[in-house]
Design an enzyme around this catalytic site. Structure first.
Site, PDB file in Angstrom:
ATOM      1  N   ASP A 156      35.444 -31.331  20.741  1.00 52.68           N
ATOM      2  CA  ASP A 156      33.986 -31.268  20.644  1.00 52.68           C
ATOM      3  C   ASP A 156      33.498 -29.819  20.613  1.00 52.68           C
ATOM      4  OD1 ASP A 156      31.475 -32.844  20.834  1.00 52.68           O
ATOM      5  OD2 ASP A 156      31.186 -31.740  22.699  1.00 52.68           O
ATOM      6  N   GLU A 166      33.074 -19.542  22.185  1.00 49.95           N
ATOM      7  CA  GLU A 166      32.074 -18.477  22.224  1.00 49.95           C
ATOM      8  C   GLU A 166      32.446 -17.555  23.383  1.00 49.95           C
ATOM      9  OE1 GLU A 166      27.458 -19.228  21.930  1.00 49.95           O
ATOM     10  OE2 GLU A 166      28.337 -20.113  23.720  1.00 49.95           O
ATOM     11  N   GLU A 196      35.459 -30.432  15.714  1.00 47.87           N
ATOM     12  CA  GLU A 196      34.056 -30.515  15.320  1.00 47.87           C
ATOM     13  C   GLU A 196      33.539 -29.084  15.288  1.00 47.87           C
ATOM     14  OE1 GLU A 196      29.622 -31.907  16.631  1.00 47.87           O
ATOM     15  OE2 GLU A 196      31.030 -31.091  18.047  1.00 47.87           O
TER      16      GLU A 196
HETATM   17  C1  GLC Z   1      28.921 -32.882  19.830  1.00 50.99           C
HETATM   18  C2  GLC Z   1      28.821 -34.383  19.798  1.00 50.99           C
HETATM   19  C3  GLC Z   1      27.431 -34.784  20.174  1.00 50.99           C
HETATM   20  C4  GLC Z   1      27.115 -34.254  21.560  1.00 50.99           C
HETATM   21  C5  GLC Z   1      27.386 -32.761  21.645  1.00 50.99           C
HETATM   22  C6  GLC Z   1      27.396 -32.298  23.071  1.00 50.99           C
HETATM   23  O1  GLC Z   1      28.093 -32.294  18.903  1.00 50.99           O
HETATM   24  O2  GLC Z   1      29.203 -34.856  18.537  1.00 50.99           O
HETATM   25  O3  GLC Z   1      27.255 -36.171  20.133  1.00 50.99           O
HETATM   26  O4  GLC Z   1      25.777 -34.483  21.876  1.00 50.99           O
HETATM   27  O5  GLC Z   1      28.636 -32.418  21.109  1.00 50.99           O
HETATM   28  O6  GLC Z   1      28.570 -32.733  23.694  1.00 50.99           O
END
Ligand code: GLC
Length: 543
Positions: free
Chosen positions: A200, A207, A243
Protein backbone atom coordinates in the site's frame (compact mmCIF):
# COMPACT_ATOMS: atom_id res chain seq x y z
CA UNK A 1 12.36 -18.66 -16.34
CA UNK A 2 9.09 -20.56 -16.46
CA UNK A 3 8.37 -20.06 -12.78
CA UNK A 4 7.65 -16.33 -13.00
CA UNK A 5 4.01 -17.22 -12.44
CA UNK A 6 2.78 -13.65 -12.06
CA UNK A 7 3.63 -12.83 -15.68
CA UNK A 8 0.72 -14.92 -16.91
CA UNK A 9 -1.54 -14.46 -13.88
CA UNK A 10 -5.13 -13.26 -13.72
CA UNK A 11 -5.45 -11.35 -10.46
CA UNK A 12 -8.85 -10.85 -8.82
CA UNK A 13 -9.27 -8.48 -5.90
CA UNK A 14 -11.72 -9.36 -3.14
CA UNK A 15 -12.94 -7.42 -0.14
CA UNK A 16 -13.65 -10.40 2.13
CA UNK A 17 -16.29 -8.62 4.22
CA UNK A 18 -18.35 -7.81 1.10
CA UNK A 19 -17.94 -11.09 -0.77
CA UNK A 20 -19.87 -13.92 0.91
CA UNK A 21 -21.26 -14.26 4.42
CA UNK A 22 -21.29 -17.91 5.47
CA UNK A 23 -22.43 -17.54 9.10
CA UNK A 24 -25.32 -15.16 8.51
CA UNK A 25 -24.05 -12.31 10.70
CA UNK A 26 -24.22 -9.80 7.84
CA UNK A 27 -20.47 -9.58 7.19
CA UNK A 28 -18.58 -11.58 4.57
CA UNK A 29 -16.02 -14.02 5.91
CA UNK A 30 -13.25 -16.45 4.97
CA UNK A 31 -15.55 -19.47 5.11
CA UNK A 32 -17.85 -17.75 2.62
CA UNK A 33 -14.98 -16.82 0.34
CA UNK A 34 -13.65 -20.39 0.39
CA UNK A 35 -17.16 -21.63 -0.52
CA UNK A 36 -17.30 -19.39 -3.57
CA UNK A 37 -13.96 -20.25 -5.14
CA UNK A 38 -15.83 -22.12 -7.87
CA UNK A 39 -16.97 -18.74 -9.24
CA UNK A 40 -13.37 -17.54 -9.42
CA UNK A 41 -12.27 -20.79 -11.00
CA UNK A 42 -14.94 -20.48 -13.68
CA UNK A 43 -13.76 -16.98 -14.42
CA UNK A 44 -10.19 -18.26 -14.78
CA UNK A 45 -8.63 -16.42 -11.84
CA UNK A 46 -5.15 -17.63 -10.84
CA UNK A 47 -4.31 -15.19 -8.04
CA UNK A 48 -6.54 -13.62 -5.40
CA UNK A 49 -5.58 -10.29 -3.87
CA UNK A 50 -7.29 -9.71 -0.52
CA UNK A 51 -8.06 -6.19 0.67
CA UNK A 52 -7.13 -5.79 4.36
CA UNK A 53 -8.86 -8.31 6.63
CA UNK A 54 -6.91 -7.55 9.82
CA UNK A 55 -8.40 -6.32 13.11
CA UNK A 56 -9.31 -2.71 12.52
CA UNK A 57 -11.76 -0.01 13.63
CA UNK A 58 -12.62 -0.05 9.86
CA UNK A 59 -12.74 3.70 9.47
CA UNK A 60 -10.89 3.32 6.14
CA UNK A 61 -12.18 -0.05 4.97
CA UNK A 62 -9.60 -1.87 7.07
CA UNK A 63 -6.64 0.18 5.76
CA UNK A 64 -6.47 1.39 9.38
CA UNK A 65 -4.95 -1.66 11.03
CA UNK A 66 -4.88 -2.19 14.79
CA UNK A 67 -3.18 -5.62 14.76
CA UNK A 68 -0.97 -6.93 11.95
CA UNK A 69 -0.94 -10.50 13.21
CA UNK A 70 -4.61 -11.34 13.28
CA UNK A 71 -7.94 -11.53 11.48
CA UNK A 72 -10.85 -9.17 12.04
CA UNK A 73 -13.08 -11.42 14.22
CA UNK A 74 -16.13 -10.67 12.04
CA UNK A 75 -14.28 -12.21 9.08
CA UNK A 76 -13.15 -15.40 10.80
CA UNK A 77 -10.13 -16.83 12.55
CA UNK A 78 -6.55 -17.55 11.58
CA UNK A 79 -7.69 -21.14 11.18
CA UNK A 80 -10.32 -20.08 8.64
CA UNK A 81 -7.67 -18.07 6.83
CA UNK A 82 -5.36 -21.06 6.47
CA UNK A 83 -8.26 -23.27 5.36
CA UNK A 84 -9.07 -20.70 2.69
CA UNK A 85 -5.44 -20.58 1.51
CA UNK A 86 -5.45 -24.37 1.19
CA UNK A 87 -8.77 -24.35 -0.69
CA UNK A 88 -7.38 -21.77 -3.11
CA UNK A 89 -4.21 -23.82 -3.56
CA UNK A 90 -6.29 -26.89 -4.38
CA UNK A 91 -7.77 -24.95 -7.26
CA UNK A 92 -4.41 -23.69 -8.47
CA UNK A 93 -4.88 -20.18 -7.14
CA UNK A 94 -2.31 -18.16 -5.25
CA UNK A 95 -3.19 -15.52 -2.66
CA UNK A 96 -1.58 -12.16 -2.06
CA UNK A 97 -2.51 -9.83 0.79
CA UNK A 98 -2.37 -6.11 1.44
CA UNK A 99 0.70 -4.89 3.30
CA UNK A 100 -0.34 -1.56 4.82
CA UNK A 101 2.68 -0.29 6.73
CA UNK A 102 2.84 3.39 5.83
CA UNK A 103 0.56 3.95 8.79
CA UNK A 104 -1.42 2.16 11.49
CA UNK A 105 -4.78 2.87 13.03
CA UNK A 106 -4.63 5.39 15.88
CA UNK A 107 -6.12 2.54 17.95
CA UNK A 108 -3.04 0.36 17.41
CA UNK A 109 -1.31 -0.38 20.76
CA UNK A 110 1.94 0.98 19.29
CA UNK A 111 0.37 4.38 18.72
CA UNK A 112 -1.37 4.30 22.08
CA UNK A 113 2.00 3.65 23.76
CA UNK A 114 3.73 6.22 21.57
CA UNK A 115 1.33 9.02 22.42
CA UNK A 116 1.06 8.16 26.12
CA UNK A 117 4.73 8.36 27.08
CA UNK A 118 7.60 10.31 25.53
CA UNK A 119 9.98 7.71 26.95
CA UNK A 120 8.13 4.74 25.51
CA UNK A 121 10.17 2.58 23.12
CA UNK A 122 7.28 3.18 20.70
CA UNK A 123 7.60 6.98 20.77
CA UNK A 124 9.89 6.95 17.74
CA UNK A 125 7.72 4.50 15.84
CA UNK A 126 5.69 7.48 14.66
CA UNK A 127 6.63 10.92 13.37
CA UNK A 128 6.21 13.57 16.09
CA UNK A 129 6.91 17.28 16.28
CA UNK A 130 6.72 19.39 19.43
CA UNK A 131 6.00 22.55 17.48
CA UNK A 132 3.24 23.00 14.96
CA UNK A 133 4.86 22.23 11.58
CA UNK A 134 4.62 24.75 8.76
CA UNK A 135 2.12 24.04 6.03
CA UNK A 136 0.10 21.36 7.79
CA UNK A 137 -2.21 21.23 4.78
CA UNK A 138 0.55 20.25 2.32
CA UNK A 139 0.28 16.83 0.69
CA UNK A 140 -3.34 16.06 1.56
CA UNK A 141 -4.47 12.83 -0.15
CA UNK A 142 -8.23 13.12 0.35
CA UNK A 143 -9.08 16.78 -0.35
CA UNK A 144 -12.50 17.80 0.88
CA UNK A 145 -12.49 15.14 3.60
CA UNK A 146 -9.03 15.27 5.14
CA UNK A 147 -8.18 18.59 6.76
CA UNK A 148 -4.42 18.34 7.34
CA UNK A 149 -1.38 16.05 7.26
CA UNK A 150 -0.35 16.92 10.81
CA UNK A 151 -2.68 16.78 13.81
CA UNK A 152 -2.14 17.84 17.40
CA UNK A 153 -2.52 15.04 19.91
CA UNK A 154 -3.58 16.23 23.36
CA UNK A 155 -2.24 13.16 25.15
CA UNK A 156 1.21 13.43 23.57
CA UNK A 157 1.11 17.23 23.58
CA UNK A 158 2.74 17.05 20.18
CA UNK A 159 1.91 16.95 16.47
CA UNK A 160 1.92 13.67 14.54
CA UNK A 161 2.16 13.18 10.84
CA UNK A 162 -0.48 11.40 8.77
CA UNK A 163 -0.45 11.33 4.98
CA UNK A 164 -3.98 9.93 4.97
CA UNK A 165 -6.87 10.41 7.41
CA UNK A 166 -6.04 11.71 10.86
CA UNK A 167 -6.85 8.35 12.44
CA UNK A 168 -3.97 6.84 10.41
CA UNK A 169 -0.72 8.05 11.99
CA UNK A 170 2.30 7.42 9.76
CA UNK A 171 4.85 4.92 10.99
CA UNK A 172 8.39 6.27 11.18
CA UNK A 173 9.97 3.98 8.60
CA UNK A 174 13.35 5.62 9.17
CA UNK A 175 13.39 3.81 12.52
CA UNK A 176 15.22 0.44 12.20
CA UNK A 177 12.87 -1.13 14.76
CA UNK A 178 9.89 -0.27 12.57
CA UNK A 179 11.61 -1.70 9.51
CA UNK A 180 12.39 -4.86 11.41
CA UNK A 181 8.75 -5.18 12.43
CA UNK A 182 7.60 -4.75 8.81
CA UNK A 183 9.74 -7.73 7.83
CA UNK A 184 8.35 -9.73 10.73
CA UNK A 185 4.79 -9.02 9.55
CA UNK A 186 5.71 -10.21 6.07
CA UNK A 187 7.36 -13.33 7.47
CA UNK A 188 4.23 -14.15 9.44
CA UNK A 189 1.84 -14.09 6.47
CA UNK A 190 4.35 -15.84 4.21
CA UNK A 191 4.52 -18.63 6.79
CA UNK A 192 0.73 -18.92 6.58
CA UNK A 193 0.95 -19.53 2.86
CA UNK A 194 0.55 -16.25 1.00
CA UNK A 195 2.45 -15.71 -2.26
CA UNK A 196 3.25 -12.06 -1.73
CA UNK A 197 1.88 -8.64 -0.99
CA UNK A 198 0.12 -5.73 -2.57
CA UNK A 199 2.14 -2.97 -0.95
CA UNK A 200 0.00 0.00 0.00
CA UNK A 201 0.97 3.60 -0.71
CA UNK A 202 4.61 2.91 -1.62
CA UNK A 203 5.68 6.47 -2.49
CA UNK A 204 4.57 7.57 0.99
CA UNK A 205 6.06 4.54 2.67
CA UNK A 206 9.52 5.39 1.35
CA UNK A 207 9.14 9.13 1.69
CA UNK A 208 12.27 10.12 3.63
CA UNK A 209 11.05 10.62 7.16
CA UNK A 210 14.55 11.95 7.87
CA UNK A 211 13.54 15.23 6.26
CA UNK A 212 10.63 15.43 8.59
CA UNK A 213 12.54 14.46 11.68
CA UNK A 214 15.71 16.38 10.76
CA UNK A 215 17.71 13.19 10.56
CA UNK A 216 20.00 12.44 7.61
CA UNK A 217 18.19 11.29 4.51
CA UNK A 218 18.82 7.70 3.48
CA UNK A 219 18.21 6.44 -0.04
CA UNK A 220 14.43 6.23 -0.03
CA UNK A 221 14.39 3.22 -2.35
CA UNK A 222 16.82 1.20 -0.21
CA UNK A 223 13.89 0.10 1.90
CA UNK A 224 12.29 -1.53 -1.12
CA UNK A 225 15.43 -3.54 -1.78
CA UNK A 226 15.48 -4.58 1.88
CA UNK A 227 11.85 -5.75 1.72
CA UNK A 228 12.44 -7.58 -1.55
CA UNK A 229 15.58 -9.33 -0.28
CA UNK A 230 13.79 -10.54 2.81
CA UNK A 231 10.83 -11.74 0.77
CA UNK A 232 12.92 -13.76 -1.63
CA UNK A 233 14.90 -15.42 1.16
CA UNK A 234 11.70 -16.46 2.90
CA UNK A 235 9.77 -17.55 -0.18
CA UNK A 236 11.35 -17.54 -3.59
CA UNK A 237 8.13 -17.42 -5.61
CA UNK A 238 6.59 -14.53 -3.65
CA UNK A 239 5.97 -11.16 -5.27
CA UNK A 240 5.48 -7.51 -4.35
CA UNK A 241 2.81 -5.55 -6.19
CA UNK A 242 3.20 -1.84 -5.58
CA UNK A 243 0.43 0.68 -5.32
CA UNK A 244 2.40 3.66 -6.58
CA UNK A 245 0.81 6.46 -8.56
CA UNK A 246 4.13 7.53 -10.05
CA UNK A 247 5.37 8.90 -13.35
CA UNK A 248 7.02 6.66 -15.92
CA UNK A 249 10.34 8.44 -15.21
CA UNK A 250 10.22 7.28 -11.60
CA UNK A 251 9.26 3.69 -12.40
CA UNK A 252 12.74 2.19 -12.95
CA UNK A 253 13.70 3.12 -9.37
CA UNK A 254 10.69 1.23 -8.07
CA UNK A 255 11.29 -1.84 -10.20
CA UNK A 256 15.09 -2.08 -10.24
CA UNK A 257 14.40 -4.79 -12.86
CA UNK A 258 12.24 -6.64 -10.33
CA UNK A 259 14.83 -6.53 -7.53
CA UNK A 260 12.62 -4.11 -5.61
CA UNK A 261 8.95 -4.21 -6.62
CA UNK A 262 8.05 -7.18 -8.80
CA UNK A 263 5.01 -5.39 -10.17
CA UNK A 264 3.77 -1.81 -10.13
CA UNK A 265 0.23 -0.74 -11.01
CA UNK A 266 0.21 1.33 -14.20
CA UNK A 267 -1.74 4.35 -12.97
CA UNK A 268 -0.51 6.54 -15.84
CA UNK A 269 -1.72 4.05 -18.45
CA UNK A 270 -5.02 3.58 -16.60
CA UNK A 271 -5.82 7.28 -16.88
CA UNK A 272 -4.85 7.44 -20.54
CA UNK A 273 -6.98 4.36 -21.15
CA UNK A 274 -10.06 6.07 -19.72
CA UNK A 275 -9.26 9.23 -21.65
CA UNK A 276 -9.14 7.11 -24.82
CA UNK A 277 -12.45 5.47 -23.98
CA UNK A 278 -14.01 8.88 -23.28
CA UNK A 279 -12.70 10.40 -26.52
CA UNK A 280 -13.41 7.25 -28.54
CA UNK A 281 -9.92 7.24 -29.97
CA UNK A 282 -6.92 5.06 -29.15
CA UNK A 283 -4.43 7.92 -29.45
CA UNK A 284 -3.82 8.77 -25.75
CA UNK A 285 -3.42 5.11 -24.77
CA UNK A 286 -1.16 4.41 -27.74
CA UNK A 287 1.08 7.33 -26.79
CA UNK A 288 1.34 6.26 -23.17
CA UNK A 289 2.06 2.64 -24.13
CA UNK A 290 4.86 3.86 -26.37
CA UNK A 291 6.28 5.97 -23.53
CA UNK A 292 5.93 3.31 -20.84
CA UNK A 293 9.32 1.98 -19.73
CA UNK A 294 10.02 -1.72 -19.98
CA UNK A 295 10.15 -2.96 -16.36
CA UNK A 296 13.13 -5.15 -17.33
CA UNK A 297 14.23 -8.43 -15.84
CA UNK A 298 11.70 -9.88 -13.47
CA UNK A 299 9.63 -6.69 -13.34
CA UNK A 300 6.10 -6.52 -14.72
CA UNK A 301 3.43 -3.84 -15.00
CA UNK A 302 0.03 -4.57 -13.45
CA UNK A 303 -2.90 -3.24 -15.48
CA UNK A 304 -6.44 -2.62 -14.32
CA UNK A 305 -9.71 -0.95 -15.18
CA UNK A 306 -11.22 -0.32 -11.74
CA UNK A 307 -10.24 -1.10 -8.18
CA UNK A 308 -11.57 -0.56 -4.65
CA UNK A 309 -10.71 3.14 -4.70
CA UNK A 310 -11.92 6.00 -6.86
CA UNK A 311 -10.95 6.07 -10.52
CA UNK A 312 -8.09 8.49 -10.01
CA UNK A 313 -7.76 10.89 -12.94
CA UNK A 314 -5.46 13.27 -11.10
CA UNK A 315 -2.64 13.07 -13.62
CA UNK A 316 -4.74 14.27 -16.54
CA UNK A 317 -5.01 17.92 -17.47
CA UNK A 318 -8.12 19.65 -16.22
CA UNK A 319 -9.64 19.62 -19.70
CA UNK A 320 -8.92 15.90 -20.14
CA UNK A 321 -10.38 15.13 -16.73
CA UNK A 322 -13.51 17.11 -17.57
CA UNK A 323 -13.91 15.02 -20.72
CA UNK A 324 -13.75 11.85 -18.64
CA UNK A 325 -16.18 13.26 -16.09
CA UNK A 326 -18.59 14.25 -18.87
CA UNK A 327 -18.40 10.76 -20.41
CA UNK A 328 -18.41 8.64 -17.27
CA UNK A 329 -19.58 10.64 -14.26
CA UNK A 330 -21.25 13.97 -15.02
CA UNK A 331 -23.13 14.20 -11.71
CA UNK A 332 -21.01 15.99 -9.06
CA UNK A 333 -21.97 13.26 -6.58
CA UNK A 334 -20.13 10.74 -8.77
CA UNK A 335 -16.94 12.80 -8.50
CA UNK A 336 -14.58 12.78 -5.56
CA UNK A 337 -11.42 14.43 -4.20
CA UNK A 338 -11.35 16.88 -7.14
CA UNK A 339 -9.74 14.17 -9.23
CA UNK A 340 -11.76 11.01 -9.57
CA UNK A 341 -14.94 9.04 -9.97
CA UNK A 342 -16.48 6.82 -7.32
CA UNK A 343 -18.15 4.58 -9.84
CA UNK A 344 -17.87 1.02 -11.04
CA UNK A 345 -17.01 0.11 -14.60
CA UNK A 346 -20.44 -1.10 -15.71
CA UNK A 347 -22.33 1.96 -14.51
CA UNK A 348 -19.78 4.28 -16.12
CA UNK A 349 -20.84 2.73 -19.43
CA UNK A 350 -24.50 2.72 -18.35
CA UNK A 351 -24.46 -1.06 -18.66
CA UNK A 352 -23.60 -1.02 -22.39
CA UNK A 353 -22.27 -4.57 -22.80
CA UNK A 354 -20.66 -3.85 -26.15
CA UNK A 355 -18.40 -1.18 -24.70
CA UNK A 356 -17.84 -3.10 -21.48
CA UNK A 357 -16.66 -6.18 -23.35
CA UNK A 358 -14.31 -4.10 -25.42
CA UNK A 359 -12.88 -2.55 -22.23
CA UNK A 360 -12.35 -6.00 -20.68
CA UNK A 361 -10.80 -7.40 -23.85
CA UNK A 362 -8.45 -4.41 -23.88
CA UNK A 363 -7.51 -4.97 -20.24
CA UNK A 364 -6.56 -8.55 -21.03
CA UNK A 365 -4.70 -7.63 -24.23
CA UNK A 366 -2.49 -4.97 -22.69
CA UNK A 367 1.10 -5.92 -21.90
CA UNK A 368 1.32 -6.63 -18.17
CA UNK A 369 -0.70 -8.61 -15.63
CA UNK A 370 -4.44 -7.84 -15.44
CA UNK A 371 -6.13 -7.16 -12.11
CA UNK A 372 -9.94 -7.41 -11.85
CA UNK A 373 -12.11 -5.84 -9.12
CA UNK A 374 -14.70 -8.34 -7.82
CA UNK A 375 -18.16 -7.88 -9.27
CA UNK A 376 -16.97 -6.17 -12.44
CA UNK A 377 -17.04 -9.56 -14.19
CA UNK A 378 -20.84 -9.58 -13.82
CA UNK A 379 -21.29 -5.85 -14.42
CA UNK A 380 -22.18 -4.60 -10.92
CA UNK A 381 -22.88 -0.92 -10.32
CA UNK A 382 -22.21 1.40 -7.36
CA UNK A 383 -24.30 2.83 -4.52
CA UNK A 384 -23.77 6.58 -4.42
CA UNK A 385 -25.69 6.83 -1.15
CA UNK A 386 -22.62 5.37 0.58
CA UNK A 387 -19.83 7.74 1.65
CA UNK A 388 -16.71 8.33 -0.45
CA UNK A 389 -15.21 5.18 -2.01
CA UNK A 390 -17.56 2.86 -0.12
CA UNK A 391 -19.87 3.35 -3.13
CA UNK A 392 -17.93 0.73 -5.15
CA UNK A 393 -17.58 -1.81 -2.33
CA UNK A 394 -21.14 -3.14 -2.02
CA UNK A 395 -21.83 -6.86 -1.42
CA UNK A 396 -21.18 -9.28 -4.24
CA UNK A 397 -24.41 -10.03 -6.08
CA UNK A 398 -24.72 -13.80 -6.17
CA UNK A 399 -28.41 -14.37 -6.90
CA UNK A 400 -31.79 -12.64 -7.20
CA UNK A 401 -32.65 -13.87 -3.68
CA UNK A 402 -32.54 -12.21 -0.25
CA UNK A 403 -29.65 -9.70 -0.06
CA UNK A 404 -28.55 -10.84 -3.49
CA UNK A 405 -27.50 -14.16 -1.98
CA UNK A 406 -24.71 -12.45 -0.04
CA UNK A 407 -26.05 -13.05 3.46
CA UNK A 408 -29.02 -14.53 5.27
CA UNK A 409 -28.94 -11.76 7.86
CA UNK A 410 -31.74 -9.19 7.99
CA UNK A 411 -31.18 -6.49 5.39
CA UNK A 412 -30.40 -3.79 7.95
CA UNK A 413 -27.63 -5.85 9.52
CA UNK A 414 -25.42 -6.06 6.44
CA UNK A 415 -21.88 -4.70 6.57
CA UNK A 416 -22.93 -2.53 3.62
CA UNK A 417 -26.30 -2.48 1.87
CA UNK A 418 -26.67 -4.74 -1.15
CA UNK A 419 -27.88 -2.93 -4.28
CA UNK A 420 -31.53 -3.99 -4.50
CA UNK A 421 -33.07 -1.54 -6.96
CA UNK A 422 -32.46 -0.03 -10.36
CA UNK A 423 -30.91 -1.71 -13.38
CA UNK A 424 -27.77 -2.70 -11.44
CA UNK A 425 -29.74 -4.21 -8.57
CA UNK A 426 -29.20 -7.89 -7.75
CA UNK A 427 -32.56 -8.86 -9.24
CA UNK A 428 -31.06 -8.11 -12.67
CA UNK A 429 -27.32 -8.37 -12.16
CA UNK A 430 -26.13 -11.47 -10.36
CA UNK A 431 -23.71 -14.35 -10.75
CA UNK A 432 -26.30 -17.16 -10.66
CA UNK A 433 -28.30 -15.91 -13.63
CA UNK A 434 -25.19 -15.20 -15.67
CA UNK A 435 -23.36 -18.45 -15.03
CA UNK A 436 -26.45 -20.38 -16.18
CA UNK A 437 -26.59 -18.65 -19.55
CA UNK A 438 -23.82 -19.34 -22.01
CA UNK A 439 -24.29 -16.00 -23.78
CA UNK A 440 -24.07 -13.91 -20.61
CA UNK A 441 -21.62 -11.11 -19.89
CA UNK A 442 -19.85 -13.31 -17.34
CA UNK A 443 -19.17 -16.04 -19.89
CA UNK A 444 -17.91 -13.50 -22.43
CA UNK A 445 -15.40 -12.26 -19.85
CA UNK A 446 -14.44 -15.82 -18.88
CA UNK A 447 -13.78 -16.60 -22.56
CA UNK A 448 -11.51 -13.58 -22.76
CA UNK A 449 -9.66 -14.68 -19.64
CA UNK A 450 -9.18 -18.09 -21.20
CA UNK A 451 -7.83 -16.52 -24.42
CA UNK A 452 -5.45 -14.47 -22.34
CA UNK A 453 -4.20 -17.47 -20.34
CA UNK A 454 -3.46 -19.29 -23.57
CA UNK A 455 -1.52 -16.30 -24.93
CA UNK A 456 1.63 -16.11 -22.80
CA UNK A 457 3.03 -13.78 -25.49
CA UNK A 458 1.05 -10.96 -23.85
CA UNK A 459 2.26 -11.41 -20.30
CA UNK A 460 5.76 -12.57 -21.06
CA UNK A 461 6.81 -11.11 -24.34
CA UNK A 462 7.49 -7.85 -26.06
CA UNK A 463 4.87 -5.80 -27.82
CA UNK A 464 4.83 -3.78 -31.04
CA UNK A 465 2.21 -1.13 -31.58
CA UNK A 466 1.11 -1.72 -35.16
CA UNK A 467 0.38 1.38 -37.20
CA UNK A 468 -2.70 0.67 -39.33
CA UNK A 469 -3.20 4.32 -40.19
CA UNK A 470 -6.25 4.82 -38.00
CA UNK A 471 -6.13 6.66 -34.68
CA UNK A 472 -9.32 5.06 -33.50
CA UNK A 473 -7.83 1.57 -33.55
CA UNK A 474 -5.30 0.02 -31.21
CA UNK A 475 -3.55 -2.93 -32.85
CA UNK A 476 -0.92 -4.70 -30.77
CA UNK A 477 1.42 -7.48 -31.80
CA UNK A 478 2.66 -9.40 -28.75
CA UNK A 479 5.51 -11.79 -29.39
CA UNK A 480 7.43 -14.30 -27.35
CA UNK A 481 9.69 -17.17 -28.35
CA UNK A 482 8.78 -16.93 -32.00
CA UNK A 483 5.03 -16.92 -31.38
CA UNK A 484 2.74 -14.01 -31.94
CA UNK A 485 -0.74 -12.81 -31.04
CA UNK A 486 -2.35 -9.77 -32.64
CA UNK A 487 -5.11 -7.95 -30.79
CA UNK A 488 -7.22 -5.17 -32.28
CA UNK A 489 -9.62 -2.82 -30.49
CA UNK A 490 -11.95 -0.31 -32.04
CA UNK A 491 -12.48 2.74 -29.82
CA UNK A 492 -14.97 4.27 -32.25
CA UNK A 493 -18.72 3.80 -32.43
CA UNK A 494 -18.56 2.97 -36.14
CA UNK A 495 -17.38 -0.26 -37.82
CA UNK A 496 -13.78 -0.28 -39.04
CA UNK A 497 -11.47 -2.42 -41.08
CA UNK A 498 -7.74 -2.57 -41.63
CA UNK A 499 -4.98 -4.59 -43.27
CA UNK A 500 -1.86 -5.94 -41.68
CA UNK A 501 1.06 -4.92 -43.85
CA UNK A 502 3.34 -7.58 -42.40
CA UNK A 503 4.26 -9.99 -45.17
CA UNK A 504 5.65 -12.55 -42.78
CA UNK A 505 2.18 -13.62 -41.70
CA UNK A 506 1.18 -16.91 -43.33
CA UNK A 507 -2.02 -17.57 -41.46
CA UNK A 508 -4.23 -15.75 -38.98
CA UNK A 509 -6.37 -17.82 -36.64
CA UNK A 510 -9.18 -15.99 -34.83
CA UNK A 511 -9.06 -16.66 -31.08
CA UNK A 512 -11.60 -14.19 -29.85
CA UNK A 513 -13.99 -11.88 -31.60
CA UNK A 514 -17.22 -10.04 -30.97
CA UNK A 515 -18.29 -10.52 -34.58
CA UNK A 516 -20.61 -13.48 -35.29
CA UNK A 517 -19.25 -13.79 -38.84
CA UNK A 518 -15.58 -13.66 -37.82
CA UNK A 519 -13.12 -10.81 -38.22
CA UNK A 520 -11.27 -11.92 -41.36
CA UNK A 521 -12.79 -11.01 -44.68
CA UNK A 522 -11.58 -11.57 -48.24
CA UNK A 523 -8.05 -10.43 -49.24
CA UNK A 524 -6.86 -10.37 -45.63
CA UNK A 525 -9.07 -7.49 -44.55
CA UNK A 526 -9.79 -7.52 -40.81
CA UNK A 527 -13.04 -5.95 -39.81
CA UNK A 528 -14.23 -4.76 -36.43
CA UNK A 529 -17.73 -3.75 -35.44
CA UNK A 530 -18.42 -0.52 -33.55
CA UNK A 531 -16.46 -0.77 -30.27
CA UNK A 532 -15.39 -4.22 -31.50
CA UNK A 533 -12.34 -6.32 -30.76
CA UNK A 534 -10.56 -9.39 -32.05
CA UNK A 535 -7.60 -11.55 -31.10
CA UNK A 536 -5.70 -13.41 -33.81
CA UNK A 537 -2.97 -15.97 -33.48
CA UNK A 538 -0.34 -15.65 -36.22
CA UNK A 539 1.51 -18.35 -37.97
CA UNK A 540 4.62 -17.31 -39.84
CA UNK A 541 7.81 -15.46 -39.07
CA UNK A 542 7.76 -12.05 -37.50
CA UNK A 543 9.54 -9.59 -39.77
C1 GLC B 1 -4.36 3.11 -0.47
C2 GLC B 1 -5.62 2.29 -0.50
C3 GLC B 1 -6.76 3.14 -0.03
C4 GLC B 1 -6.47 3.64 1.37
C5 GLC B 1 -5.11 4.32 1.44
C6 GLC B 1 -4.68 4.51 2.86
O1 GLC B 1 -4.42 4.18 -1.34
O2 GLC B 1 -5.82 1.77 -1.78
O3 GLC B 1 -7.98 2.45 -0.06
O4 GLC B 1 -7.44 4.55 1.78
O5 GLC B 1 -4.11 3.55 0.82
O6 GLC B 1 -4.29 3.28 3.41
Amino acid sequence: MANLWYKNAIVYCVDVKSFMDANGDGTGDFVGLADRLDHLERLGVTCIWLNPFYPSPRRDNGYDISDYYGIDPALGTLGDFVEFIEAAKDRGMRVIVDLVVNHTSDQHPWFQASRADPNSPYRDWYVWRDEKPDNITDGIVFPGVQKATWTYDRTAKAWYMHRFYKFQPDLNTANPAVRQEILKIMGFWLALGVSGFRVDAVPFLIEPRGVLTDKPVVDPHAMLTEIHDFLSWRKAEAILLAEANISYEEAPDYFAAGDRMTMVFDFVGNQQLFLSLARKTAAPLRRSLAARPDPQGMGQWAVFLRNHDELNLGNLTEQEREQCFAAFGPDPDMQIYDRGLRRRLASMFDGDETRLKMAFSLLLALPGTPVIWYGDEIGMGEDLALPEREAVRTPMQWSPGHNGGFSEAPKDELVRPAIDSGKFGYHHINAAMQTQHRNSFFHAIADMVSARRSSPEIGWGGVDIVDVGDDELLVLSSHWRGNRVITAHNFAGTPKSFHLADEGIEELMPMLTDSPTGPIKGDGEISLSAFGYCWLRCNGERR
